[in-house]
Design a protein around this motif. Structure first.
Motif, PDB file in Angstrom:
ATOM      1  N   LYS A 259      14.135   1.297  25.553  1.00 31.62           N
ATOM      2  CA  LYS A 259      12.720   0.921  25.601  1.00 31.62           C
ATOM      3  C   LYS A 259      12.185   1.011  27.030  1.00 31.62           C
ATOM      4  O   LYS A 259      11.081   1.517  27.264  1.00 31.62           O
ATOM      5  CB  LYS A 259      12.551  -0.501  25.058  1.00 31.62           C
ATOM      6  N   PHE A 260      12.977   0.535  28.004  1.00 27.36           N
ATOM      7  CA  PHE A 260      12.528   0.535  29.398  1.00 27.36           C
ATOM      8  C   PHE A 260      12.224   1.947  29.881  1.00 27.36           C
ATOM      9  O   PHE A 260      11.144   2.216  30.430  1.00 27.36           O
ATOM     10  CB  PHE A 260      13.596  -0.098  30.291  1.00 27.36           C
ATOM     11  N   TYR A 261      13.164   2.868  29.691  1.00 23.22           N
ATOM     12  CA  TYR A 261      12.965   4.223  30.218  1.00 23.22           C
ATOM     13  C   TYR A 261      11.905   4.989  29.439  1.00 23.22           C
ATOM     14  O   TYR A 261      11.185   5.820  30.004  1.00 23.22           O
ATOM     15  CB  TYR A 261      14.291   4.989  30.204  1.00 23.22           C
ATOM     16  N   LEU A 262      11.770   4.720  28.157  1.00 25.35           N
ATOM     17  CA  LEU A 262      10.729   5.386  27.380  1.00 25.35           C
ATOM     18  C   LEU A 262       9.348   4.967  27.874  1.00 25.35           C
ATOM     19  O   LEU A 262       8.438   5.795  28.023  1.00 25.35           O
ATOM     20  CB  LEU A 262      10.895   5.055  25.899  1.00 25.35           C
ATOM     21  N   ASN A 263       9.194   3.682  28.175  1.00 22.55           N
ATOM     22  CA  ASN A 263       7.911   3.184  28.667  1.00 22.55           C
ATOM     23  C   ASN A 263       7.630   3.610  30.110  1.00 22.55           C
ATOM     24  O   ASN A 263       6.471   3.656  30.531  1.00 22.55           O
ATOM     25  CB  ASN A 263       7.860   1.660  28.575  1.00 22.55           C
ATOM     26  N   ALA A 264       8.692   3.906  30.865  1.00 28.22           N
ATOM     27  CA  ALA A 264       8.519   4.226  32.286  1.00 28.22           C
ATOM     28  C   ALA A 264       7.869   5.583  32.517  1.00 28.22           C
ATOM     29  O   ALA A 264       7.286   5.832  33.571  1.00 28.22           O
ATOM     30  CB  ALA A 264       9.871   4.173  33.003  1.00 28.22           C
ATOM     31  N   ALA A 451       8.752  11.641  22.021  1.00 24.39           N
ATOM     32  CA  ALA A 451       8.315  10.249  21.874  1.00 24.39           C
ATOM     33  C   ALA A 451       9.312   9.425  21.066  1.00 24.39           C
ATOM     34  O   ALA A 451       9.251   8.186  21.078  1.00 24.39           O
ATOM     35  CB  ALA A 451       6.939  10.201  21.208  1.00 24.39           C
ATOM     36  N   HIS A 452      10.230  10.089  20.371  1.00 20.80           N
ATOM     37  CA  HIS A 452      11.250   9.409  19.564  1.00 20.80           C
ATOM     38  C   HIS A 452      12.600  10.096  19.782  1.00 20.80           C
ATOM     39  O   HIS A 452      13.183  10.655  18.848  1.00 20.80           O
ATOM     40  CB  HIS A 452      10.865   9.428  18.082  1.00 20.80           C
ATOM     41  N   PRO A 453      13.103  10.061  21.010  1.00 19.52           N
ATOM     42  CA  PRO A 453      14.343  10.789  21.308  1.00 19.52           C
ATOM     43  C   PRO A 453      15.554  10.188  20.609  1.00 19.52           C
ATOM     44  O   PRO A 453      15.580   8.998  20.281  1.00 19.52           O
ATOM     45  CB  PRO A 453      14.465  10.658  22.832  1.00 19.52           C
ATOM     46  N   VAL A 454      16.561  11.010  20.397  1.00 17.50           N
ATOM     47  CA  VAL A 454      17.803  10.562  19.784  1.00 17.50           C
ATOM     48  C   VAL A 454      18.545   9.677  20.780  1.00 17.50           C
ATOM     49  O   VAL A 454      18.803  10.088  21.915  1.00 17.50           O
ATOM     50  CB  VAL A 454      18.697  11.755  19.398  1.00 17.50           C
ATOM     51  N   GLN A 603      21.635  18.430  18.708  1.00 17.94           N
ATOM     52  CA  GLN A 603      20.364  17.708  18.800  1.00 17.94           C
ATOM     53  C   GLN A 603      19.656  18.134  20.077  1.00 17.94           C
ATOM     54  O   GLN A 603      20.198  18.908  20.859  1.00 17.94           O
ATOM     55  CB  GLN A 603      20.620  16.199  18.790  1.00 17.94           C
ATOM     56  N   SER A 604      18.467  17.618  20.326  1.00 20.42           N
ATOM     57  CA  SER A 604      17.697  18.055  21.496  1.00 20.42           C
ATOM     58  C   SER A 604      17.269  16.916  22.407  1.00 20.42           C
ATOM     59  O   SER A 604      16.384  17.080  23.243  1.00 20.42           O
ATOM     60  CB  SER A 604      16.476  18.866  21.052  1.00 20.42           C
ATOM     61  N   SER A 605      17.884  15.763  22.254  1.00 20.61           N
ATOM     62  CA  SER A 605      17.688  14.656  23.190  1.00 20.61           C
ATOM     63  C   SER A 605      18.898  13.755  23.082  1.00 20.61           C
ATOM     64  O   SER A 605      19.597  13.743  22.062  1.00 20.61           O
ATOM     65  CB  SER A 605      16.393  13.882  22.879  1.00 20.61           C
ATOM     66  N   TRP A 606      19.129  12.990  24.155  1.00 17.38           N
ATOM     67  CA  TRP A 606      20.305  12.101  24.219  1.00 17.38           C
ATOM     68  C   TRP A 606      19.920  10.987  25.174  1.00 17.38           C
ATOM     69  O   TRP A 606      20.357  10.946  26.303  1.00 17.38           O
ATOM     70  CB  TRP A 606      21.513  12.903  24.724  1.00 17.38           C
ATOM     71  N   PHE A 607      19.097  10.085  24.705  1.00 18.05           N
ATOM     72  CA  PHE A 607      18.321   9.199  25.562  1.00 18.05           C
ATOM     73  C   PHE A 607      18.827   7.752  25.501  1.00 18.05           C
ATOM     74  O   PHE A 607      19.241   7.293  24.435  1.00 18.05           O
ATOM     75  CB  PHE A 607      16.859   9.267  25.101  1.00 18.05           C
TER      76      PHE A 607
END
Length: 653
Positions: A259-264, A451-454, A603-607
């Protein structure tokens, strides 16, 4: 002459960092490592009763002085072995505290065997860190041709230190060994170049070698976001010698770093908003997002020449921080110095996991042996004893642990000469096999949404848990933006040994995308649960661990498509055009047992393990919110566009 630093501040953080450095377990890229270890309570320790401590400011050739703590065996405590003794040296940027000649650490050396074995221990604050003078440079570039005393690097600093120790520390036998894990592993590697004649044994362990090419900073061109931001919130620049002081841990405001890094937002915003641009070490890491001169100068591997000392390179199959460094160091040292005894050791360990744990398990995965105990007593200690004291025999070319089968092997080469390349091909309906596809047209697709990374783990985490390297991947296999390819149930063992190379044929509606590939061992559905599991529907505490169908991650790496042809000059994807994305993941020695399955996920994200790709060809650290767009990704598995993963397979015994 020795100097005493009386009254030095001994804060909790100072003591903890010192404890981690002495044990060799601190990890670049993992601030959580500082909080996860235990500190021994103050007591009249074995170290204090058996060693006399001296503190030196050792002059370097350019006039700067490096703070060095030396622990010499007391004659009364080592009456059965009066010496002379060899040196064991560790150079670190993390502080050699506690400071003061009357202050002693809880332990010395790489493991307990050394404390009792008759060694002089040397710990040094590297240039520009803590009590040492000079300017700190991140992974100081090596200078091959030193034209004046002002041309200094970590090789010259080690050389000058050894020269001084030989002349000023009594009762030494004229031989020096050096070791270090992670950043200290880098300093160990640097010390081997044009090595001092007295340096006879070196063990770079999880050495940082090339930060852009697979070590801490970048993997496959993606920025290792959570680990690096977390690290640089406490690893700060300093302008003058100082002892460690109390600090306040960075407040993420939430235990959920996803959540922190997505919002950053983007990396630039993360730097400005939270670090306030105050740590140029982080800024440099984030802004140099291609393989430019900054990174090339910091790659030690091309400089690993004139190595005269015996070398023991150590790594962990499941090292989340410096997985690539040991291989690059081993291969370069062997290539440039074919006559130098060089051994690679790889076990089922996380970053520094061989230093203090018993190495019997990682997360939910059991190895049925105390692998770290074995390494310390049967590999590491005998290596230094042989070269520093003339005892025992030399090690073979490679000592590696085969996971899955859970056995050690002594080999005369790595990878094993008998291993041959075979490709695990993707097929329609999620099938995976060594047979190439025959279909004229066959493709899978998914929508990747920044906006919804794996997520990289299936649970909430406030950092990068080291266990993620073998974690269950069932959580990801259920997502619609993850492709899953799985073999039939194996009727016989399949053993792979060496690098793993995804070879993808893809197309994207975006102008850039990441492709994360994971190789997975799928356990049988009837695989037994741990004996202490509570069964039944009335689960009142933690949920039970069910190992039936467990999808154990073996190796996973990202690849940013814009680097598919060049690390220096990224190229946009042409939307809709079939494109090759080939890359290589670090080595592994693993047996898929009969009854298991082999799985590959794409996949195309690893967040937030890696930063988000906006899927727009742009400068990612400064990408604007509107540039983060959905993209439809296609992975082809047809006769003229076959995708798969190449592995080196050992013949059946």
């Amino acid at each position: 002459m020795p100097i005493a630093l009386r009254g030095a501040l001994a804060s909790f953080r100072c003591l903890l960092a010192a404890s981690l450095i002495i044990t060799g377990s601190i990890a670049l890229g993992s601030s959580a490592a500082l909080q996860a270890q235990q500190i021994d309570p103050p007591q009249e320790s074995f170290v204090k009763s058996h060693y006399t401590k001296y503190e030196y400011r050792i002059p370097m050739r350019d006039g700067k002085h490096l703070f060095t703590a030396v622990y010499v065996p007391k004659a009364s405590a080592f009456a059965a072995d009066p010496g002379p003794y060899p040196f064991m040296m560790d150079r670190t940027p993390y502080s050699v505290g506690p400071y003061g000649e009357d202050q002693y650490p809880a332990r010395l050396g790489p493991s307990d065997e050394f404390e009792k074995g008759g060694y002089i221990f040397v710990y040094q604050d590297v240039r520009g860190r803590w009590m040492s003078e000079g300017d700190f440079v991140e992974m100081h570039p090596h200078i091959d041709d030193k034209k004046s005393p002002q041309d200094v690097d970590d090789a010259s600093d080690t050389y000058d230190t050894i020269d001084y120790l030989l002349k000023h520390v009594p009762n030494n036998n004229g031989k020096v060994g050096i070791w270090g894990i992670s950043y200290p592993g880098f300093y160990t590697s640097a010390s081997m170049i044009d090595s001092h004649p007295a340096l006879v044994a070196a063990s770079p362990q999880a050495p940082m070698t090339d930060l852009f090419q697979g070590d801490d900073a970048y993997h496959g061109g993606t920025f290792m976001l959570s680990a690096n931001f977390g690290f640089y919130t406490f690893f700060m620049p300093q302008t003058e010698p100082q002892t460690p002081h109390p600090t306040v841990n960075f407040d993420f405001g939430t235990p959920d770093t996803y959540k922190f890094y997505l919002n950053a937002g983007n990396l630039e915003n993360l730097d400005k908003q939270y670090l306030k641009g105050g740590n140029w070490l982080y800024t440099d890491q984030a802004k140099h997002d291609t393989y430019d001169s900054y990174w090339k100068a910091r790659d030690l591997s091309p400089h690993m020449k004139n190595v005269k000392c015996a070398v023991l390179v150590v790594g962990g199959w499941y090292d989340a921080e410096d997985l690539s460094g040991p291989y690059k160091t081993f291969y370069a040292t062997s290539k440039f110095n074919p006559e130098t005894p060089t051994t690679l050791v790889e076990g089922p360990w996380v970053h520094g996991g061989w230093a203090r744990s018993d190495g019997s398990h990682l997360g939910d995965v059991q190895f049925n042996a105390k692998t770290a105990d074995y390494f310390r007593s049967n590999i590491q200690f005998p290596f230094f004893e042989h070269y520093l004291k003339g005892k025992g025999a030399a090690q073979p070319k490679a000592v590696v642990f085969e996971t899955g089968a859970n056995v050690w092997h002594n080999l005369d080469s790595w990878p094993p000469k008998a291993a041959s390349p075979k490709t695990l091909y993707f097929h329609a309906n999620g099938k995976l096999s060594f047979d190439p596809p025959t279909e004229a047209a066959s493709v899978d697709s998914y929508v990747s949404d920044p906006a919804h990374p794996v997520p990289f783990v299936g649970y909430t985490t406030d950092g990068v848990p080291q266990r993620y390297m073998v974690d269950d991947q069932r959580f990801a296999s259920y997502r619609p933006d993850v492709l899953v390819y799985q073999s039939e149930i194996l009727t016989e063992d399949v053993t792979i040994a060496g690098p793993i190379s995804p070879k993808l044929k893809i197309a994207s509606t975006g102008t850039d995308s990441d492709f994360d590939v994971k190789l997975i061992d799928v356990y049988p559905e009837n695989y037994p649960d741990p004996d202490d599991q509570v069964r039944g529907k009335r689960v009142l505490d933690a949920p039970p661990l069910h190992m039936g169908g467990y999808q154990q991650l073996l190796r996973g790496e990202p690849m940013r498509a814009k680097f598919r042809n060049s690390w220096e000059k990224p190229e946009a994807l042409a939307p809709g055009k079939v494109t090759e994305v080939d890359f290589t993941m670090p080595d592994l020695y693993h047996t898929f047992r009969a009854g298991h399955r082999i799985m590959v996920q794409v996949q195309s994200s690893w967040f937030p393990l890696t930063d988000r790709n906006p899927q727009t060809f742009t400068d990612i650290p400064t990408a604007k919110p509107e540039q983060f767009v959905k993209a439809t990704e296609q992975v082809f598995h047809q006769k003229d566009a076959a995708s798969g993963v190449e592995v080196l397979v050992l013949p059946k015994p």
